[in-house]
Design an enzyme around this catalytic site. Structure first.
Site: not given
Ligand code: TRP
Ligand code: ZN
Length: 881
Positions: A269, A303, A306, A325
């Site tokens: 995001e 996303e 977020h 999350e």
């Molecule tokens: N924040 C992202 C989501 O849930 C997911 C995410 C966390 C992520 N760490 C990551 C994506 C590392 C790619 C690589 O929407």
């Molecule tokens: Zn997320």
């Protein structure tokens, strides 16, 4: 890499940062082998922290060329550098720190920090990737205004993107060009993104509720422009929905999505510049299934949502991960429920919770929704944080109702916009705004394990009262031997023999109320008494799955079949069917082991027949109702000494028995459910296809050759990927010439399509035929397979480990050692993906002692392997504990 036992990070050791960064300017000169990063950090001491101590910045996996403090170049005696940090002993209260570092994106196989995906430069900074780009205070409570200047050879990258608005661009000497981006919203470093490459763009716009026009752009590898329409449509619907349901408008003037093929997770995001795993963006009817379309819709929404829950209000520290999350998953679930079928979405979400979160919470990797300690934060992007986290928000929503929940959310945004917040902040805001005391709810965030609720009901004819005695216990989990009681909302109803429902009058009430009500179990044991119950009812308990618990009650098979036919709550109608089917299957598995006789499930068949004939039911719901519980779910229900072969056999046998008995019914439904006209991914057509393909799977399971013939015909004639792949999956599980012919034809058609070919890998990896492991090994030699592409690893090796219970758990241990070896090999390339693959061993204690020994040996080999990452070390060592 691990040298000694890594020290965990503790929530109890949280301290505010000693320094703040008000602004950061980055100048990034891109080169695959030697990218230069010059940063200027406008820093000052944090007035809310002790005014002493050195400046310590995070930084790793790059080379330091120069350090400047307020424009003075520092000699090497003025600072200290180790593998993970840069320390400067004395700095003024306010200063500009500048560093020059170089890194090598082309050599970055971990896919965190700055890397290249198919030649495209891109970044992944959550959780701690920014420290691989430059020295920084890489923690979410340090929020700064970002300016980014990107310089690159035009031939290397025609498109240069970062967060916020493009404020300048132009041409430089030697065929180079630049772009400057400015993000006016302060953000933590994990939301930073930079993308550069030869990308094609698809454009659209969105008119906001306050009348602003937002430019929407989706960037893809050239040639994929015709696969972006659905993601764009999902984006616009998400933007509208967030305005209507949560009153949240988008803030920047531009919103961008980039699709890349090498990506560790689903999507990210980053402010104004979401980066996606391309399989969650690209879709065309001939390449994507209905399930793919649904996943694209929900991840695009997730996303986008977020932007408010995560970006505008971010997390104080990584222990608060569920704050963004769990809440954002709850929001995307609600979006999907509103766009599609609420009942079907609820069933799908509970299925997911039970197949992923319950096993996690019942095994050695169990942790609270808000953990207290971690070695590697990347290991905590778990089903517990995401899915159980969303269930906790859902319980609060259930308790307050939509209107008061919205008031709570409004207050949360009002109080904490622009801040890095905690779970406590969230609960107080929702509690204050929604006018509810949520203090008891805090324990749900800190206590691990799935509570077990036991219900004993009794009807007393003489007094016309019905009592439900409920109790709760939570089994011990690692590090938490003793558990406290939790507030558990339980929605319930009482059904009369004719299927009508009784208006519920609880103790202390003088008249009956609604037929479906929520009682709150917040003691160890409680009795709920209902009055004016003049005939013996069948209870429908935990309707809508109002709490993430395991409920058992004194209910009979007759109760289940009755509820399957009559419950007005669609979730419980499905639940009753699953409970009934799993009772039969588990007793059949026991019978098989003891040489007894299996039951044919004729009653179940008769109900299936009625469901298929009921025109008032949504087809997708019927498909869920008539699908037997998965082998993994059955194993999870059995809980110990699981016999994977028996489970596989009895499930197949029951499916065949149903197919024989209902052949004509399935055959007629298969014809009737054909969706006319050109393919459309809408939920209703998709539901018809799901049900039709479920019927096809029964037809193939029968002994009549016509079933297989229909599958072959469907495979050949399909004009969409949903029907094509559904037929191929059935053929790939069939031991006959049709299998090879179909797999070859599919390969011929799709071998150059990077996304579609993963379906071909996955289908073969989950085949229950005996040669599957050998075939998986062979497929790793296929020219398009690559251990450094996570989608390939997940499709082939991950599917085998996680979705092929029968073959992964082969009695000779071959599946275990194969996956163990792959974890070690993968760990050298990509620790995050390696650690995730190792998660396949988390339920090892549920199997017989021979298999336990084999799995344990693999885990021990891994934990003792020299030079393993802390990602893999943490999973292996905890699994063994
Ligand atoms: N924040 C992202 C989501 O849930 C997911 C995410 C966390 C992520 N760490 C990551 C994506 C590392 C790619 C690589 O929407
Ligand atoms: Zn997320």
């Amino acid at each position: 890499m691990k040298t000694e036992e890594p020290r965990p990070v503790l929530l109890s050791e949280y301290r505010p940062p000693a320094f703040l960064v008000d602004k950061i300017s980055l100048e990034v000169s891109l080169d695959p082998d030697k990218t230069e990063v010059r940063s200027f950090l406008h820093m000052r001491r944090n007035p809310d922290a002790p005014r002493e101590g050195p400046l310590v910045l995070d930084g790793e996996h790059f080379e330091l060329k120069e350090v400047r403090l307020d424009d003075e170049r520092l000699g090497e005696n003025r600072y200290q550098v180790d593998d993970t940090s840069l320390t400067i002993a004395t700095v003024p209260d306010e200063f500009v720190l500048s560093t020059l570092t170089t890194c090598a994106p082309a050599a970055n196989t971990a896919l965190t920090g700055l890397y290249q995906s198919n030649g495209i430069f891109c970044t992944q900074c959550e959780a701690e990737g920014f420290r691989r780009i430059t020295y920084y205070l890489d923690r979410p409570d340090v929020m700064a205004e970002f300016r980014t200047r990107i310089v690159a050879d035009k031939s290397l990258a025609s498109v240069l993107l970062s967060n916020g608005n493009c404020v300048a661009e132009g041409t430089l000497e030697d065929g180079r060009h630049f772009a400057e981006w400015h993000d006016p919203f302060k953000k933590p470093a994990y939301l930073f993104a930079l993308v550069a490459g030869d990308l094609a763009v698809v454009e659209d716009s969105f008119h906001t509720m306050s009348g602003r026009d937002i430019a929407l752009r989706i960037f893809v590898e050239p040639g994929n422009e015709d696969r972006c329409a659905y993601a764009m449509d999902a984006l616009k619907r998400s933007m509208k929905w967030d305005e209507e349901v949560f009153g949240r408008e988008y803030d920047l003037d531009i919103f961008m999505i980039v699709a890349v093929s090498a990506f560790n997770m689903g999507a990210m995001e980053n402010k104004g510049l979401n980066v996606f795993n391309d399989k969650y963006v690209l879709a065309r009817p001939d390449t994507a299934t209905d399930a793919d379309y649904a996943a694209i819709e929900s991840i695009v929404a997730h996303e986008y949502f977020h932007n408010w829950t995560g970006n505008r209000i971010t997390c104080r520290d990584w222990f608060q991960l569920c704050l963004k999350e769990g809440l954002t998953v709850f929001r995307d679930q609600e979006f999907t429920s509103d766009q599609r079928s609420r009942a079907v979405k609820r069933i799908a979400d509970v299925r997911l919770l039970r197949t992923h979160q319950f096993p996690e919470d019942g095994g050695p990797l169990s942790h609270p929704v808000r953990p207290n300690a971690y070695i590697e934060i990347n290991n905590f992007y778990t089903a517990t944080v995401y899915e159980k986290g969303a269930e906790l928000v859902r319980m609060i929503h259930t308790l307050l109702g939509a209107e008061r929940f919205r008031k709570g959310m409004d207050l949360y945004f009002e109080r904490h916009d622009g801040e890095a917040a905690t779970v406590e902040d969230f609960l107080s805001a929702i509690g204050d705004g929604g006018d509810e005391d949520l203090s008891g709810f805090k324990n749900w965030y800190s206590q691990a394990g799935t509570p077990e609720v036991l219900v004993t009901t009794q009807w007393d004819q003489a007094s016309a009262t019905y009592t439900a005695k409920m109790s709760q216990i939570c089994p011990p989990t690692p590090g938490q031997p003793n558990k406290t009681t939790l507030p558990i909302p339980i929605e319930l109803g009482l059904l009369c023999a004719d299927g009508t429902e009784i208006p519920l009058q609880l103790d202390g009430e003088d008249s009956p109320g609604a037929t479906s009500r929520i009682v709150m179990l917040d003691q160890r044991e409680q009795v709920f008494r209902f009055h004016n119950v003049t005939q013996k009812p069948v209870p429908s308990l935990l309707r809508g799955f109002t709490a993430p618990v395991k409920l058992s009650a004194n209910q009979s098979e007759r109760d289940w079949t009755f509820l399957m036919a009559h419950d007005s709550d669609p979730f419980n109608r499905w639940e009753a069917g699953q409970k009934y089917a799993s009772t039969i299957l588990i007793s059949n598995a026991e019978a098989l082991q003891k040489g007894g006789k299996a039951r044919q499930g004729n009653v179940f068949s008769d109900i299936i027949e009625k469901l298929l004939a009921d025109e008032n039911l949504e087809p997708e719901f019927v498909a869920q109702m008539i699908t037997l519980p998965a082998e993994q779910t059955l194993a999870q229900t059995v809980g110990s000494n699981v016999d994977v072969e028996a489970i596989h056999a009895v499930r197949n046998d029951l499916r065949s028995a149903i197919a024989e008995r209902l052949w004509e019914t399935f055959r007629a439904a298969y014809d009737r459910l054909l969706v006319p006209g050109p393919y459309s991914p809408d939920a209703e057509s998709a539901g018809r296809r799901t049900l039709r393909n479920t019927c096809l799977s029964y037809l193939v399971a029968s002994s009549r050759p016509e079933g297989l013939r229909l599958a072959v015909e469907q495979f050949q004639a399909a004009d969409n990927m949903t029907d094509e792949i559904a037929a191929l999956a059935l053929l790939a599980d069939h031991d006959g010439p049709e299998r090879e012919t179909a797999l070859e034809a599919f390969h011929e058609r799709w071998k150059t399509d990077n996304i579609v070919i993963d379906k071909w890998f996955a289908i073969q990896a989950v085949s229950t035929l005996p040669g599957t492991l050998e075939n998986v090994k062979r497929l790793t030699e296929h020219p398009v397979f690559s251990l450094s592409n996570p989608n390939k690893v997940r499709a082939l090796i991950g599917s085998f480990a996680n979705a092929n219970q029968l073959r992964f758990h082969a009695a000779d241990g071959s599946g275990y050692s194969y996956i163990g070896d792959n974890v070690l090999e993968l760990d050298r390339l990509n620790p995050q993906v390696a650690a995730r693959l190792l998660g396949a061993f988390k339920s090892w204690r549920q199997f017989d002692s021979a298999r336990q020994d084999q799995m344990k040996a693999v885990l021990e080999k891994i934990v003792n392997a020299p030079g393993i990452s802390q990602d893999v070390y943490e999973i292996a060592s905890k699994s063994l504990s």
